[in-house]
Design a protein around this motif. Structure first.
Motif, mmCIF file in Angstrom:
data_model
loop_
_atom_site.group_PDB
_atom_site.id
_atom_site.type_symbol
_atom_site.label_atom_id
_atom_site.label_comp_id
_atom_site.label_asym_id
_atom_site.label_seq_id
_atom_site.Cartn_x
_atom_site.Cartn_y
_atom_site.Cartn_z
ATOM 1 N N ALA A 184 0.845 -1.197 0.000
ATOM 2 C CA ALA A 184 0.000 0.000 0.000
ATOM 3 C C ALA A 184 0.877 1.242 0.000
ATOM 4 O O ALA A 184 2.087 1.173 0.265
ATOM 5 C CB ALA A 184 -0.929 0.017 1.221
ATOM 6 N N ALA A 185 0.242 2.387 -0.302
ATOM 7 C CA ALA A 185 0.943 3.669 -0.299
ATOM 8 C C ALA A 185 0.151 4.693 0.496
ATOM 9 O O ALA A 185 -1.090 4.696 0.462
ATOM 10 C CB ALA A 185 1.150 4.172 -1.730
ATOM 11 N N VAL A 186 0.860 5.549 1.211
ATOM 12 C CA VAL A 186 0.255 6.645 1.975
ATOM 13 C C VAL A 186 0.823 7.945 1.418
ATOM 14 O O VAL A 186 2.018 8.218 1.558
ATOM 15 C CB VAL A 186 0.566 6.528 3.475
ATOM 16 N N LEU A 187 -0.037 8.741 0.771
ATOM 17 C CA LEU A 187 0.388 9.987 0.140
ATOM 18 C C LEU A 187 -0.414 11.136 0.726
ATOM 19 O O LEU A 187 -1.602 11.280 0.458
ATOM 20 C CB LEU A 187 0.185 9.917 -1.376
ATOM 21 N N PRO A 244 -3.160 -0.194 -3.224
ATOM 22 C CA PRO A 244 -4.150 0.584 -2.455
ATOM 23 C C PRO A 244 -3.483 1.834 -1.886
ATOM 24 O O PRO A 244 -2.359 1.783 -1.384
ATOM 25 C CB PRO A 244 -4.566 -0.386 -1.346
ATOM 26 N N THR A 245 -4.185 2.960 -1.988
ATOM 27 C CA THR A 245 -3.564 4.250 -1.685
ATOM 28 C C THR A 245 -4.418 5.080 -0.735
ATOM 29 O O THR A 245 -5.630 5.192 -0.921
ATOM 30 C CB THR A 245 -3.329 5.041 -2.985
ATOM 31 N N ALA A 265 -8.356 9.962 -10.483
ATOM 32 C CA ALA A 265 -7.561 9.209 -11.448
ATOM 33 C C ALA A 265 -7.305 7.782 -10.965
ATOM 34 O O ALA A 265 -7.354 6.820 -11.755
ATOM 35 C CB ALA A 265 -6.234 9.926 -11.703
ATOM 36 N N LEU A 266 -7.048 7.625 -9.677
ATOM 37 C CA LEU A 266 -6.848 6.289 -9.120
ATOM 38 C C LEU A 266 -8.129 5.466 -9.207
ATOM 39 O O LEU A 266 -8.099 4.275 -9.562
ATOM 40 C CB LEU A 266 -6.370 6.382 -7.673
ATOM 41 N N VAL A 271 -8.096 1.456 -8.766
ATOM 42 C CA VAL A 271 -7.236 1.305 -7.585
ATOM 43 C C VAL A 271 -8.039 1.565 -6.313
ATOM 44 O O VAL A 271 -8.691 2.604 -6.202
ATOM 45 C CB VAL A 271 -6.047 2.284 -7.652
ATOM 46 N N PRO A 272 -8.020 0.659 -5.338
ATOM 47 C CA PRO A 272 -8.677 0.928 -4.049
ATOM 48 C C PRO A 272 -8.041 2.143 -3.392
ATOM 49 O O PRO A 272 -6.826 2.183 -3.170
ATOM 50 C CB PRO A 272 -8.422 -0.353 -3.247
ATOM 51 N N THR A 273 -8.855 3.142 -3.098
ATOM 52 C CA THR A 273 -8.312 4.417 -2.641
ATOM 53 C C THR A 273 -9.172 5.018 -1.543
ATOM 54 O O THR A 273 -10.399 4.965 -1.614
ATOM 55 C CB THR A 273 -8.251 5.426 -3.813
#
Length: 310
Positions: A184-187, A244-245, A265-266, A271-273
């Motif tokens: 996963a990513a955290v932005l 996932p973001t 856009a995700l 993309v699970p967001t």
């Protein structure tokens, strides 16, 4: 000069006090003024470090070199020696030209404590001495090294502001190079559009008491490359296959358009967001000590925990 917008009374006392501070006036040095830029970055680093004065963080720190890049390995107290659990890569913010050194280590330590896992804080190279793609190259090299010591399902990537630019660009390039995605990513308040084409760059100019346009810095960072290239502005990338973001911004954040457009856009890419927009929050939060900042940290922790392997 900051536009005089009333501060909502329903915010915490800490948040109200933070919003009462006008944005400091500042001017960027000339692109060729290396000493001026060094002093500018040192001033920001010093300010960030001063925020932690008298508040020791319960984190073991080791400075090392990974793939030619400087990395701070940060392990929260309570994790076993030689921890082999999930690993977080944290990319610091700072407008793509500051936030390194001790500031990188300290903000990385906060992220390590927030998610409760060993964190590699990347002190990437920055302009004017090291423009694009130097910082992104560092991020890719460190991510490759992480893949050598962990399964991708045990890797996480995080970044705030400019750090989220490099973190997102890393994911775009990793996909292009055939590397597996992390869990996963955290932005947080991501700088994903260096062209600054979003609505809030105009609407919230002067309302955000933390951040103004970084257009001059973006040009310096890009070093003649197209600002709309996906490795510079991940908003314009093919985001299919992203992990996932978690995305965060605030209703006074100059980068709100960046965040909500990236969210759309995700979603369009399947993309699970998660998108978290905080009331009246400017760029980067309310200074880190408000209940609202604590709520954000709790949301990040919940998201990361949900994507950890049991």
């Amino acid at each position: 000069m900051t536009t005089p917008v009333p501060v909502p009374a329903h915010l915490s006392e800490q948040a109200q006090a933070f919003l009462a501070n006008p944005r400091p006036a500042s001017a960027f040095p000339d692109p060729g003024d290396l000493e001026g830029w060094a002093a500018f970055a040192a001033g920001i680093e010093g300010y960030i470090v001063s925020m932690f004065a008298g508040h020791p963080l319960p984190v073991a720190e080791t400075e090392t070199e990974v793939g030619g890049a400087r990395v701070y390995v940060l392990q929260p107290e309570g994790l076993p020696e030689g921890d082999s659990g999930p690993l977080m890569l944290n990319v610091h913010g700072g407008g793509l030209m500051s936030g390194g050194g001790r500031a990188c280590a300290l903000t990385g330590a906060v992220q390590a404590l927030t998610v409760g896992m060993t964190t590699w804080a990347l002190d990437y190279r920055m302009p004017p001495q090291h423009p694009y793609p130097a910082g992104l190259d560092d991020a890719v090299a460190v991510y490759r090294a992480m893949l050598e010591v962990r399964d991708p399902a045990d890797l996480f990537i995080s970044g705030g502001s400019a750090g989220a630019n490099i973190a997102a660009a890393l994911l775009v390039r990793a996909k292009d190079e055939g590397l597996p995605m992390p869990a996963a990513a955290v932005l947080t308040t991501p700088e994903v559009d260096l062209t600054e084409s979003g609505d809030t760059f105009a609407v919230l100019d002067g309302v955000d008491n933390v951040l103004a346009s970084l257009a001059e810095v973006n040009v310096m960072y890009a070093d003649g490359h197209d600002l709309a290239h996906p490795y510079l502005s991940p908003l314009f990338a093919d985001l299919t296959g992203f992990p996932p973001t978690f995305l965060q911004s605030g209703t006074r954040d100059l980068f709100l358009s960046n965040t909500v457009r990236f969210h759309r856009a995700l979603l369009a890419a399947g993309v699970p967001t998660e998108l978290h927009v905080f009331e009246a929050m400017p760029h980067g939060g309310f200074g880190g000590s408000s209940p609202e900042d604590a709520d954000l940290n709790a949301a990040v922790r919940t998201f990361v925990t949900a994507h950890r392997r049991v």
